[in-house]
Scaffold this motif. Structure first.
Motif, PDB file in Angstrom:
ATOM      1  N   GLU A  62       0.828  -1.658   0.136  1.00  0.00           N
ATOM      2  CA  GLU A  62      -0.390  -0.169  -0.512  1.00  0.00           C
ATOM      3  C   GLU A  62       1.356   0.927   0.067  1.00  0.00           C
ATOM      4  O   GLU A  62       1.944   0.920   0.808  1.00  0.00           O
ATOM      5  CB  GLU A  62      -0.837   0.029   1.528  1.00  0.00           C
ATOM      6  CG  GLU A  62      -1.890   1.357   1.792  1.00  0.00           C
ATOM      7  CD  GLU A  62      -2.254   1.163   2.788  1.00  0.00           C
ATOM      8  OE1 GLU A  62      -3.631   0.748   2.437  1.00  0.00           O
ATOM      9  OE2 GLU A  62      -2.183   0.481   3.969  1.00  0.00           O
ATOM     10  N   ASP A  63       0.351   2.112  -0.465  1.00  0.00           N
ATOM     11  CA  ASP A  63       1.142   3.508  -0.733  1.00  0.00           C
ATOM     12  C   ASP A  63       1.300   4.569   0.354  1.00  0.00           C
ATOM     13  O   ASP A  63      -0.005   3.833   1.084  1.00  0.00           O
ATOM     14  CB  ASP A  63       1.852   4.617  -2.121  1.00  0.00           C
ATOM     15  CG  ASP A  63       0.117   4.632  -2.753  1.00  0.00           C
ATOM     16  OD1 ASP A  63      -0.446   5.456  -1.577  1.00  0.00           O
ATOM     17  OD2 ASP A  63       0.051   5.633  -3.629  1.00  0.00           O
ATOM     18  N   ILE A  64       1.713   5.041   0.534  1.00  0.00           N
ATOM     19  CA  ILE A  64       1.158   6.547   2.076  1.00  0.00           C
ATOM     20  C   ILE A  64       0.266   6.546   2.447  1.00  0.00           C
ATOM     21  O   ILE A  64      -1.093   6.731   2.997  1.00  0.00           O
ATOM     22  CB  ILE A  64       2.362   6.935   2.259  1.00  0.00           C
ATOM     23  CG1 ILE A  64       3.997   6.263   3.115  1.00  0.00           C
ATOM     24  CG2 ILE A  64       2.169   7.504   3.123  1.00  0.00           C
ATOM     25  CD1 ILE A  64       5.280   7.112   2.725  1.00  0.00           C
ATOM     26  N   GLU A  65      -0.557   7.413   0.655  1.00  0.00           N
ATOM     27  CA  GLU A  65      -1.182   7.725   0.381  1.00  0.00           C
ATOM     28  C   GLU A  65      -2.838   6.917   0.820  1.00  0.00           C
ATOM     29  O   GLU A  65      -3.589   7.269   0.923  1.00  0.00           O
ATOM     30  CB  GLU A  65      -1.478   8.777  -0.570  1.00  0.00           C
ATOM     31  CG  GLU A  65      -0.585   9.668  -0.503  1.00  0.00           C
ATOM     32  CD  GLU A  65      -0.894  11.053  -1.447  1.00  0.00           C
ATOM     33  OE1 GLU A  65      -1.554  11.372  -1.865  1.00  0.00           O
ATOM     34  OE2 GLU A  65       0.440  12.150  -1.376  1.00  0.00           O
ATOM     35  N   GLN A  66      -2.231   5.935   0.204  1.00  0.00           N
ATOM     36  CA  GLN A  66      -3.652   5.012   0.332  1.00  0.00           C
ATOM     37  C   GLN A  66      -3.936   4.192   1.587  1.00  0.00           C
ATOM     38  O   GLN A  66      -4.994   4.462   1.882  1.00  0.00           O
ATOM     39  CB  GLN A  66      -3.087   3.940  -0.389  1.00  0.00           C
ATOM     40  CG  GLN A  66      -3.748   3.938  -2.733  1.00  0.00           C
ATOM     41  CD  GLN A  66      -2.953   3.511  -2.632  1.00  0.00           C
ATOM     42  OE1 GLN A  66      -1.895   1.818  -2.322  1.00  0.00           O
ATOM     43  NE2 GLN A  66      -3.374   2.597  -4.183  1.00  0.00           N
TER      44      GLN A  66
END
Length: 179
Positions: A62-66
């Motif tokens: 998961e990317d940080i903004e997600q």
């Protein structure tokens, strides 16, 4: 993202971290900053008697903004999360006695964002329910004062209260002092 500070827990001073690199976990986390005038969206945790920013660990892949969006939705019921902007990185070292680790390097990526006025149902995990977590809108000065009192007087305080109080003071100084 700008680096806000690096903090070492009393049980994991810098020399301990240096000597125990092989048993340290690095954990990515997010923190959501949602403000309206002098009100801020926080999580009150009954077990620790403190206020904290919504957020938590970023899942694998998961990317940080997600991760920010997922955590904010789960913990507060926030809807239509938008205008996400980097605020800063809070780095901390603290005890983490799990799965063969002695400490954790927690990297908390903090973002400002906007949400719809109406909050939906929360989707707390079992430990969050057991800790008595609930989303609340609170005056930022009240949240800071409450956390400072908990730091000074409560034996129940958790490991994150210093981070949360530092961030609340910085948010007040940088985002709310103009209003």
């Amino acid at each position: 993202m700008r680096h806000l500070t690096t903090r070492y827990h009393i049980d994991t001073p810098e020399d301990f971290i240096t000597a125990n690199q092989q048993t340290m976990l690095t954990r990515l986390a997010t923190r959501a900053i949602v403000v309206r005038e002098n009100q801020i969206l926080m999580l009150y945790t009954q077990r620790y008697h403190d206020y904290s920013l919504p957020g938590g660990g970023v899942d694998a892949g998961e990317d940080i903004e997600q991760g920010l969006i997922r955590e904010l939705q789960e913990e507060t019921g926030a809807q239509d999360i938008r205008n996400i902007n980097a605020f800063g990185l809070y780095e901390e070292y603290r005890p983490w006695l799990r799965d063969g680790h002695t400490s954790v390097n927690m990297l908390s990526y903090c973002f400002t964002c906007d949400i719809d006025n109406q909050l939906a149902e929360t989707q707390f995990e079992a430990h969050e329910i057991n800790n008595g977590m609930m989303p609340v809108w609170i005056d930022i000065d009240e949240a800071i004062e409450h956390n400072l009192e908990t730091i000074a007087n409560s034996s129940k305080k958790g490991l994150s209260i210093e981070r949360e109080t530092f961030l609340l003071k910085l948010i007040k100084q940088e985002l709310l002092s103009q209003s």
